[in-house]
Write a protein that holds these residues in place. Structure first.
Motif, mmCIF file in Angstrom:
data_model
loop_
_atom_site.group_PDB
_atom_site.id
_atom_site.type_symbol
_atom_site.label_atom_id
_atom_site.label_comp_id
_atom_site.label_asym_id
_atom_site.label_seq_id
_atom_site.Cartn_x
_atom_site.Cartn_y
_atom_site.Cartn_z
ATOM 1 N N GLU A 188 0.831 -1.207 0.000
ATOM 2 C CA GLU A 188 0.000 0.000 0.000
ATOM 3 C C GLU A 188 0.867 1.258 0.000
ATOM 4 O O GLU A 188 0.619 2.178 -0.778
ATOM 5 N N GLN A 189 1.882 1.304 0.841
ATOM 6 C CA GLN A 189 2.727 2.493 0.934
ATOM 7 C C GLN A 189 3.454 2.758 -0.385
ATOM 8 O O GLN A 189 3.499 3.890 -0.858
ATOM 9 N N ALA A 190 4.015 1.709 -0.972
ATOM 10 C CA ALA A 190 4.731 1.874 -2.240
ATOM 11 C C ALA A 190 3.778 2.286 -3.348
ATOM 12 O O ALA A 190 4.104 3.152 -4.172
ATOM 13 N N ALA A 191 2.584 1.701 -3.374
ATOM 14 C CA ALA A 191 1.602 2.055 -4.407
ATOM 15 C C ALA A 191 1.143 3.498 -4.245
ATOM 16 O O ALA A 191 0.986 4.214 -5.239
ATOM 17 N N ARG A 192 0.924 3.939 -3.001
ATOM 18 C CA ARG A 192 0.527 5.345 -2.785
ATOM 19 C C ARG A 192 1.605 6.290 -3.319
ATOM 20 O O ARG A 192 1.293 7.304 -3.931
ATOM 21 N N ARG A 193 2.851 5.970 -3.059
ATOM 22 C CA ARG A 193 3.953 6.786 -3.566
ATOM 23 C C ARG A 193 3.919 6.858 -5.092
ATOM 24 O O ARG A 193 4.056 7.914 -5.685
ATOM 25 N N GLU A 194 3.733 5.719 -5.713
ATOM 26 C CA GLU A 194 3.732 5.657 -7.173
ATOM 27 C C GLU A 194 2.523 6.367 -7.775
ATOM 28 O O GLU A 194 2.634 6.980 -8.831
ATOM 29 N N VAL A 195 1.369 6.295 -7.114
ATOM 30 C CA VAL A 195 0.177 6.982 -7.615
ATOM 31 C C VAL A 195 0.420 8.489 -7.652
ATOM 32 O O VAL A 195 0.043 9.162 -8.617
ATOM 33 N N THR A 196 1.074 9.022 -6.630
ATOM 34 C CA THR A 196 1.344 10.465 -6.628
ATOM 35 C C THR A 196 2.308 10.845 -7.742
ATOM 36 O O THR A 196 2.265 11.970 -8.241
ATOM 37 N N ARG A 239 -3.939 3.966 -16.603
ATOM 38 C CA ARG A 239 -3.507 4.360 -15.261
ATOM 39 C C ARG A 239 -3.092 3.124 -14.455
ATOM 40 O O ARG A 239 -2.055 3.104 -13.830
ATOM 41 N N THR A 240 -3.935 2.093 -14.479
ATOM 42 C CA THR A 240 -3.610 0.868 -13.750
ATOM 43 C C THR A 240 -2.384 0.202 -14.366
ATOM 44 O O THR A 240 -1.482 -0.248 -13.655
ATOM 45 N N ALA A 241 -2.347 0.147 -15.693
ATOM 46 C CA ALA A 241 -1.197 -0.462 -16.371
ATOM 47 C C ALA A 241 0.089 0.299 -16.048
ATOM 48 O O ALA A 241 1.131 -0.312 -15.805
ATOM 49 N N ALA A 242 0.018 1.642 -16.033
ATOM 50 C CA ALA A 242 1.204 2.443 -15.712
ATOM 51 C C ALA A 242 1.652 2.194 -14.275
ATOM 52 O O ALA A 242 2.848 2.061 -14.002
ATOM 53 N N LEU A 243 0.703 2.110 -13.355
ATOM 54 C CA LEU A 243 1.038 1.857 -11.952
ATOM 55 C C LEU A 243 1.701 0.491 -11.801
ATOM 56 O O LEU A 243 2.738 0.359 -11.151
ATOM 57 N N LEU A 244 1.131 -0.526 -12.439
ATOM 58 C CA LEU A 244 1.720 -1.862 -12.353
ATOM 59 C C LEU A 244 3.093 -1.896 -13.010
ATOM 60 O O LEU A 244 4.002 -2.579 -12.532
ATOM 61 N N GLY A 245 3.243 -1.166 -14.091
ATOM 62 C CA GLY A 245 4.537 -1.094 -14.765
ATOM 63 C C GLY A 245 5.623 -0.535 -13.866
ATOM 64 O O GLY A 245 6.792 -0.921 -13.966
ATOM 65 N N ARG A 246 5.251 0.375 -12.969
ATOM 66 C CA ARG A 246 6.221 0.938 -12.024
ATOM 67 C C ARG A 246 6.753 -0.146 -11.079
ATOM 68 O O ARG A 246 7.797 0.018 -10.472
ATOM 69 N N PHE A 247 6.010 -1.247 -10.954
ATOM 70 C CA PHE A 247 6.433 -2.361 -10.101
ATOM 71 C C PHE A 247 6.977 -3.525 -10.927
ATOM 72 O O PHE A 247 7.170 -4.623 -10.411
ATOM 73 N N GLY A 248 7.190 -3.302 -12.203
ATOM 74 C CA GLY A 248 7.783 -4.325 -13.050
ATOM 75 C C GLY A 248 6.840 -5.428 -13.482
ATOM 76 O O GLY A 248 7.288 -6.538 -13.783
ATOM 77 N N THR A 249 5.542 -5.149 -13.484
ATOM 78 C CA THR A 249 4.585 -6.156 -13.935
ATOM 79 C C THR A 249 3.563 -5.494 -14.848
ATOM 80 O O THR A 249 3.634 -4.299 -15.097
ATOM 81 N N ASP A 250 2.637 -6.283 -15.344
ATOM 82 C CA ASP A 250 1.587 -5.763 -16.218
ATOM 83 C C ASP A 250 0.280 -6.482 -15.891
ATOM 84 O O ASP A 250 0.292 -7.502 -15.181
ATOM 85 N N PRO A 251 -0.854 -5.976 -16.388
ATOM 86 C CA PRO A 251 -2.141 -6.594 -16.034
ATOM 87 C C PRO A 251 -2.239 -8.084 -16.382
ATOM 88 O O PRO A 251 -2.733 -8.866 -15.577
ATOM 89 N N ALA A 252 -1.745 -8.495 -17.549
ATOM 90 C CA ALA A 252 -1.864 -9.905 -17.946
ATOM 91 C C ALA A 252 -1.047 -10.816 -17.026
ATOM 92 O O ALA A 252 -1.530 -11.872 -16.596
ATOM 93 N N THR A 253 0.153 -10.412 -16.705
ATOM 94 C CA THR A 253 1.012 -11.204 -15.824
ATOM 95 C C THR A 253 0.411 -11.293 -14.428
ATOM 96 O O THR A 253 0.355 -12.369 -13.825
ATOM 97 N N LEU A 254 -0.056 -10.151 -13.915
ATOM 98 C CA LEU A 254 -0.641 -10.134 -12.578
ATOM 99 C C LEU A 254 -1.909 -10.976 -12.534
ATOM 100 O O LEU A 254 -2.143 -11.709 -11.573
ATOM 101 N N ARG A 255 -2.709 -10.901 -13.581
ATOM 102 C CA ARG A 255 -3.931 -11.711 -13.653
ATOM 103 C C ARG A 255 -3.578 -13.203 -13.539
ATOM 104 O O ARG A 255 -4.206 -13.938 -12.778
ATOM 105 N N ALA A 256 -2.579 -13.640 -14.298
ATOM 106 C CA ALA A 256 -2.161 -15.042 -14.253
ATOM 107 C C ALA A 256 -1.687 -15.426 -12.856
ATOM 108 O O ALA A 256 -2.004 -16.523 -12.370
ATOM 109 N N GLU A 257 -0.943 -14.545 -12.197
ATOM 110 C CA GLU A 257 -0.449 -14.809 -10.831
ATOM 111 C C GLU A 257 -1.611 -14.951 -9.848
ATOM 112 O O GLU A 257 -1.605 -15.839 -8.991
#
Length: 170
Positions: A29-37, A142-160
């Motif tokens: 949560e903390q890392a995601a909040r930072r990235e959202v800003t 927006r969601t894809a960009a946020l996930l990209g900041r963590f080195g993943t993407d929607p398709a990969t995260l969905r599979a996980e």
């Protein structure tokens, strides 16, 4: 309310299905909040994308901003100022920054998709895992960009997430 706000809400309890996968992948949560800003900040990934489109047409966004602020005052292109009615009261009785935030179209679509995910999986209620899968299925920039900041993407995260849910069911 945007899709990244829904994602942040999910991260408040990282022990729930779906958010637990995010935590396992290092998305807290903390890392995601930072990235959202940082998403919309000057020089952030979405600000760069937004500036690239007009630049391809020969429009210098920073020059437009500078001229607007020179003519109209600092912050002229920022959030609109709430309008006041005849009695000096804010319209619809709201204070700026207070009350209900309306859902954006992508956020509404993600909520609808979460229902579809629950139905597809044969579940009788919508849980955090369904909402997260709905957010990923929407995969707005927006969601894809946020996930990209963590080195993943929607398709990969969905599979996980689906893998984690299958392992939990066994």
């Amino acid at each position: 309310m945007r899709t990244e706000h829904l994602l942040l809400a999910l991260l408040e309890d990282p022990t729930l299905p779906g958010p637990a996968t995010l935590r396992r992948l290092g998305i807290t949560e903390q890392a995601a909040r930072r990235e959202v800003t940082l998403l919309d900040s000057p020089g952030g990934p979405l600000a760069q994308e937004d500036a690239a489109a007009p630049a391809s047409l020969g429009i210098d966004v920073e020059e437009v901003r500078r001229r607007a602020e020179q003519s109209l005052g600092a912050g002229a292109l920022e959030e609109p100022v709430p309008r006041r009615g005849r009695l000096g009261l804010l319209r619809r009785g709201r204070r700026p920054g207070a009350g209900h935030l309306p859902f954006t179209r992508p956020a509404k679509q993600a909520l609808e998709l979460s229902l579809r995910e629950a139905v597809r999986r044969g579940d009788r209620s919508i849980g955090t895992e369904h909402l997260l899968l709905g957010l990923l299925d929407e995969a707005d920039r927006r969601t894809a960009a946020l996930l990209g900041r963590f080195g993943t993407d929607p398709a990969t995260l969905r599979a996980e997430i689906l893998e984690d849910l299958a392992a939990k069911a066994d």
